[in-house]
Design an enzyme around this catalytic site. Structure first.
Site, PDB file in Angstrom:
ATOM      1  N   SER A  32       0.822  -1.222   0.000  1.00 51.07           N
ATOM      2  CA  SER A  32       0.000   0.000   0.000  1.00 51.07           C
ATOM      3  C   SER A  32       0.854   1.269   0.000  1.00 51.07           C
ATOM      4  CB  SER A  32      -0.908  -0.008   1.237  1.00 51.07           C
ATOM      5  OG  SER A  32      -0.111  -0.001   2.413  1.00 51.07           O
ATOM      6  N   THR A  33       2.067   1.209   0.492  1.00 53.82           N
ATOM      7  CA  THR A  33       2.892   2.429   0.521  1.00 53.82           C
ATOM      8  C   THR A  33       3.401   2.782  -0.864  1.00 53.82           C
ATOM      9  OG1 THR A  33       3.579   1.831   2.751  1.00 53.82           O
ATOM     10  CG2 THR A  33       4.884   3.524   1.617  1.00 53.82           C
ATOM     11  N   ASP A  89      10.463   0.270  -2.791  1.00 54.47           N
ATOM     12  CA  ASP A  89       9.563  -0.752  -2.268  1.00 54.47           C
ATOM     13  C   ASP A  89       9.267  -0.469  -0.797  1.00 54.47           C
ATOM     14  OD1 ASP A  89       9.536  -4.429  -2.641  1.00 54.47           O
ATOM     15  OD2 ASP A  89       7.995  -2.979  -2.027  1.00 54.47           O
ATOM     16  N   GLY A  90       8.189  -1.087  -0.338  1.00 53.99           N
ATOM     17  CA  GLY A  90       7.821  -0.935   1.065  1.00 53.99           C
ATOM     18  C   GLY A  90       8.509  -1.987   1.920  1.00 53.99           C
ATOM     19  N   ALA A  91       8.114  -2.039   3.173  1.00 56.45           N
ATOM     20  CA  ALA A  91       8.636  -3.073   4.079  1.00 56.45           C
ATOM     21  C   ALA A  91       7.658  -3.243   5.230  1.00 56.45           C
ATOM     22  CB  ALA A  91      10.003  -2.670   4.627  1.00 56.45           C
ATOM     23  N   ASP A  92       7.776  -4.377   5.902  1.00 58.80           N
ATOM     24  CA  ASP A  92       6.913  -4.616   7.055  1.00 58.80           C
ATOM     25  C   ASP A  92       7.584  -4.190   8.348  1.00 58.80           C
ATOM     26  OD1 ASP A  92       4.756  -5.879   5.594  1.00 58.80           O
ATOM     27  OD2 ASP A  92       6.281  -7.375   5.129  1.00 58.80           O
ATOM     28  N   GLU A 111      10.094  -9.204  -5.446  1.00 53.02           N
ATOM     29  CA  GLU A 111      10.615  -7.965  -4.850  1.00 53.02           C
ATOM     30  C   GLU A 111      12.120  -8.059  -4.656  1.00 53.02           C
ATOM     31  OE1 GLU A 111       8.250  -7.661  -1.304  1.00 53.02           O
ATOM     32  OE2 GLU A 111       6.830  -6.288  -2.240  1.00 53.02           O
ATOM     33  N   LYS A 129       6.791   1.114  10.972  1.00 50.11           N
ATOM     34  CA  LYS A 129       7.670   0.013  10.560  1.00 50.11           C
ATOM     35  C   LYS A 129       9.060   0.087  11.195  1.00 50.11           C
ATOM     36  CE  LYS A 129       4.287  -0.936   7.674  1.00 50.11           C
ATOM     37  NZ  LYS A 129       4.500  -1.131   6.248  1.00 50.11           N
TER      38      LYS A 129
END
Ligand code: DER
Length: 250
Positions: A32-33, A89-92, A111, A129
């Protein structure tokens, strides 16, 4: 609302700082980011983006690029040895050394391929995060992409390595049974105690795993395709691409 604002601000700043107008090949992550990353890129207008080509990391990422009217190409079309200029890219979860847990969106395999094909990898994540040790704020476990028929063997090995209640990711309510990734595989989420970064000790001596030691061990389990641990700035240089994120924006 604060989270969405944080994602958007981080995304716009990351694009401003790391997407140079001379760049021609850009990797786009999933989640979503990264929606805001694509929004920020599209907002630059065709004058800037017409000369750029965007490489997705899965079905959602591909859809984002197409819906934004950006030029789409696939990583298998990148000649051996060629690199992307940058990947976003995003991350958790992100620790102080920019080690990442990724895979909350079950897109970690492509990814990591795209991230390591890029000269620079930029992580964009909201403030939730950032954590001192991976496994403290993201407690669902390390996402691991696996060959479905090997899943029971892998679950057993993960428990042996100290994972607490590793599970095959189910699709409910969206789908009964295991979710299937863009690559036709399954995801196992493997919770571990918080991971130290840098120093080298492992669970056998009663210590906690370090990111690097655990990553090196997980990837060797037969049936594991890829793991959702990305090395940070102390990590290994993967091929010619910089798997190490150069920056994280929150
Ligand atoms: O799967 C991933 O690693 C994605 O980047 C995702 O987990 C990031 O999540 P977000 O929806 O919070 O951006």
């Amino acid at each position: 609302q604060l989270v969405e604002t944080s994602k958007r601000l981080a995304a716009y700043q990351a694009v401003k700082d790391y997407l140079l107008p001379t760049y021609t090949r850009i990797g786009i992550g999933s989640g979503s980011t990264v929606v805001y990353v694509v929004e920020a890129i599209a907002a630059l207008g065709p004058v800037v983006t017409a000369s750029m080509t965007f490489y997705p990391t899965g079905a959602q990422s591909e859809e984002l690029i197409e819906a934004a009217g950006l030029n789409l190409q696939y990583i298998n079309k990148l000649a051996p040895g060629d690199q992307l200029d940058v990947a976003f890219d995003g991350a958790d979860e992100v620790d102080d050394d920019l080690n990442l847990i990724k895979g909350g969106g079950a897109c970690l395999w492509q990814e990591k391929i795209v991230a390591t094909a890029a000269k620079q990898f930029v992580c964009v994540a909201d403030f939730r995060k950032l954590s001192s040790q991976l496994g403290t704020s993201w407690t669902k476990g390390i996402p691991i992409e696996v060959l479905p028929m090997a899943a029971p063997r892998i679950l057993g090995e993960l428990k042996h390595l100290g994972s607490i209640n590793p599970k095959i990711r189910e699709g409910l309510p969206g789908k009964a049974g295991a979710i299937v990734t863009d690559n036709g595989m399954w995801i196992i989420d493997a919770p571990f105690p918080p991971l130290a970064s840098g120093k080298d000790c492992n669970v056998d001596e009663g210590g906690s795993w370090t990111v690097d030691a655990l990553a090196d061990r997980l990837i060797k389990i037969p049936g594991v395709a890829e793991i959702g641990l990305f090395y940070g700035k102390n990590g290994l240089q993967v091929q010619s691409g910089a798997q190490k994120p150069v920056a994280a924006y929150f």
